[in-house]
Write a protein that holds these residues in place. Structure first.
Motif, PDB file in Angstrom:
ATOM      1  N   SER A  24      38.427  40.813  16.085  1.00 19.77           N
ATOM      2  CA  SER A  24      38.595  42.275  15.513  1.00 19.77           C
ATOM      3  C   SER A  24      38.361  42.825  16.543  1.00 19.77           C
ATOM      4  O   SER A  24      37.908  42.752  18.300  1.00 19.77           O
ATOM      5  N   ASP A  44      41.537  48.582  12.482  1.00 17.50           N
ATOM      6  CA  ASP A  44      42.273  47.500  11.719  1.00 17.50           C
ATOM      7  C   ASP A  44      42.740  47.087  12.377  1.00 17.50           C
ATOM      8  O   ASP A  44      43.624  45.375  12.461  1.00 17.50           O
ATOM      9  N   ARG A  62      43.718  44.179  16.541  1.00 16.72           N
ATOM     10  CA  ARG A  62      42.831  42.898  16.920  1.00 16.72           C
ATOM     11  C   ARG A  62      43.775  41.572  17.541  1.00 16.72           C
ATOM     12  O   ARG A  62      44.394  41.503  17.629  1.00 16.72           O
TER      13      ARG A  62
END
Length: 553
Positions: free
Chosen positions: A128, A135, A138
């Protein structure tokens, strides 16, 4: 008797003197063997053609590019030994000492034949973002199959030597630093304007990174971008107003000046900084802070710092090779390099660090501009190509859905459809090669079968083979005509095996490096073995390049 005693005494003195010289010689050799740099700095300038060194030379000061050229070693004939010449493969190849054939980073994005989806070279769903709630950040180096010289240095020093990677782009920070890095930091634009990392490296940002982000440095770069010097002196570039440049949303013409504070909201917030010289400035700011905060080069255990200046790529894509914007970007980068070098001198010490500077690829002149100068160039329409090829396959084999994906000038065939239609892979590949070679703007076509079974020692075929990864690459590889691109008619791009993409700077400087230059051909994969040899460590485990022994002092 006295004579014999004299002979014995003289012989004893001679032996002692000789033995002392041997001891001194061995000691000197041992000192030389262990006189490693305290810090290795690997700098990559994204989308830097070699001729940017020479074209803008008279505009540079003495402390940046010229310092490396005049006090270091200049490899003037340095090239990439593979295609495609993209950012991800470029950064991986520089630091692993091998080509995509071995390290597996075949592009920035590529079609995965197993998951049936397009993947990104640095994405990792198992981690993460750290320092951001997004999001989309990552990231890790897990898709890169081999080690970097930074990895080997970490192993050699029992993990005591630090490795830090820094860039505007995530892939520009992550791939050079390798698998075992202490950290890789990249710039999160949009509405944040911060440097971030991922949980692959740590669970929270160090206090110094939080402090840097809290200074609102990014805000300070939302200023007017005008030429550093009088625009009329920028005689190495074309006119400021022309039809070959993109520009920013919210401003009618791609001409100086650009008010970034005004243009910010129409251009993805802080992302606009990436596409200006100030993106390089904030990377230099952050790298200087990292040297101090991480105490890089403060002891006799070698550390590694990788810095990728990516804004040159964004500016090049937007405005093109011949723009005044690209000239101003390099003039300003030269000053940011000088600041970085001065910080290295002060924090690590003159003569205590080794540095190299290169690029991940070059760039093509805007084809529309080349056409205006009566130089062969053009644009390739991928949609028309796919439509024409599908029509041929349907007619030739009375079958449909034979193509699964077309990406990075590679055609991926649908194995399931081939089986359903009872078609032989080799026959379909052969038919496509013989068909597509007749299409407009296609110069050469090769099948994966050729790449796997033939051995090429030169030419574009050797470059294709070095860029071909059996497990990740496609069934058919296309080569377009020189200066023909799949891109907009404004701005520059890259990816080919032409010299405007493969010929990039390679400058070495500092501890263990001779002063000089060479026109002998060198390859990008030679960098990592050369640094490894200088450090006396193992080469990266997939390295195929050569040690450039002539530049090691």
């Amino acid at each position: 008797m006295r004579f014999l005693l004299s002979i014995f005494f003289l012989s004893f003195l001679f032996n002692c003197t000789a033995q002392n010289k041997v001891i001194q010689s061995n000691t000197q050799n041992e000192v030389a063997l262990n006189a490693k740099p305290k810090l290795v700095v690997g700098i990559v300038v994204d989308q830097m053609r070699y001729d940017y060194l020479t074209r803008f030379y008279n505009k540079y000061g003495n402390g940046g590019f010229k310092r490396l050229i005049n006090e270091g070693f200049n490899c003037k004939n340095n090239h990439y030994n593979y295609v495609p010449t993209f950012t991800g493969p470029g950064h991986a190849s520089i630091f692993t000492g091998t080509s995509p054939k071995n390290h597996g980073i075949i592009a920035n994005y590529w079609y995965d034949k197993f998951s049936k989806e397009t993947v990104y070279c640095a994405e990792d769903s198992s981690v993460s973002a750290v320092g951001s709630d997004t999001d989309s950040d990552r990231m890790s180096p897990h898709r890169m199959k081999t080690t970097t010289f930074a990895d080997e240095n970490r192993l050699f020093t029992q993990m005591r030597g630090k490795t830090i990677g820094i860039s505007i782009k995530d892939r520009g920070a992550i791939l050079p630093a390798g698998h075992s890095a202490n950290a890789a930091y990249w710039f999160r634009g949009a509405d944040e304007g911060n440097f971030i990392t991922s949980s692959y490296y740590m669970n929270s940002l160090p206090s110094w990174v939080n402090e840097f982000n809290a200074t609102n440095t990014a805000e300070s770069y939302l200023r007017e971008w005008n030429t550093l010097y009088d625009i009329d002196t920028y005689t190495e570039s074309g006119s400021d107003l022309n039809v070959f440049e993109g520009g920013f949303k919210g401003q009618e013409n791609a001409t100086f000046p650009y008010d970034l504070a005004v243009l910010k909201d129409s251009n993805k917030g802080f992302d606009i900084i990436k596409a200006t010289p100030f993106g390089n400035s904030i990377v230099a700011d952050f790298a200087i802070k990292a040297i101090e905060a991480e105490e890089l080069g403060k002891d006799n255990i070698t550390d590694v710092l990788t810095v990728s200046f990516s804004s040159t790529d964004y500016v090049g894509h937007n405005f093109g090779v011949n723009s005044k914007e690209i000239e101003d970007t390099y003039i300003r980068l030269d000053k940011d390099l000088e600041r970085l070098f001065q910080a290295l001198d002060a924090q690590v010490g003159v003569g205590e660090y080794t540095l190299f500077l290169t690029a991940d690829h070059g760039a093509v002149e805007v084809p529309a501009y080349l056409q205006s100068a009566k130089i062969p160039a053009g644009y390739f329409n991928k949609d028309e190509f796919k439509k024409q090829l599908n029509a041929f396959l349907k007619k030739e084999f009375q079958a449909s859905d034979l193509i699964e994906s077309i990406s990075n000038d590679q055609i991926f065939l649908n194995r399931t459809s081939l089986k359903q239609w009872d078609l032989d892979l080799k026959d379909v590949q052969y038919a496509i090669v013989n068909e597509v070679i007749n299409y407009k703007h296609i110069d050469k076509v090769y099948s994966s079968r050729t790449m796997q079974n033939a051995t090429f020692s030169g030419g574009i075929e050797a470059l294709l083979q070095n860029g071909y990864h059996q497990k990740r690459s496609g069934d058919i590889i296309l080569v377009k005509d020189p200066a023909v691109i799949s891109y907009s008619k404004t701005g520059s791009t890259h990816g080919s095996g032409s010299t405007f993409d493969t010929h990039v700077p390679l400058l070495f400087y500092g501890n263990g490096i001779k002063k000089g230059s060479t026109l002998t051909k060198t390859e990008i994969i030679d960098i990592a073995p050369t640094i490894s040899a200088l450090l006396g460590i193992s080469y990266p485990n997939g390295a195929t390049g050569n040690v450039l022994g002539f530049l090691i002092d």
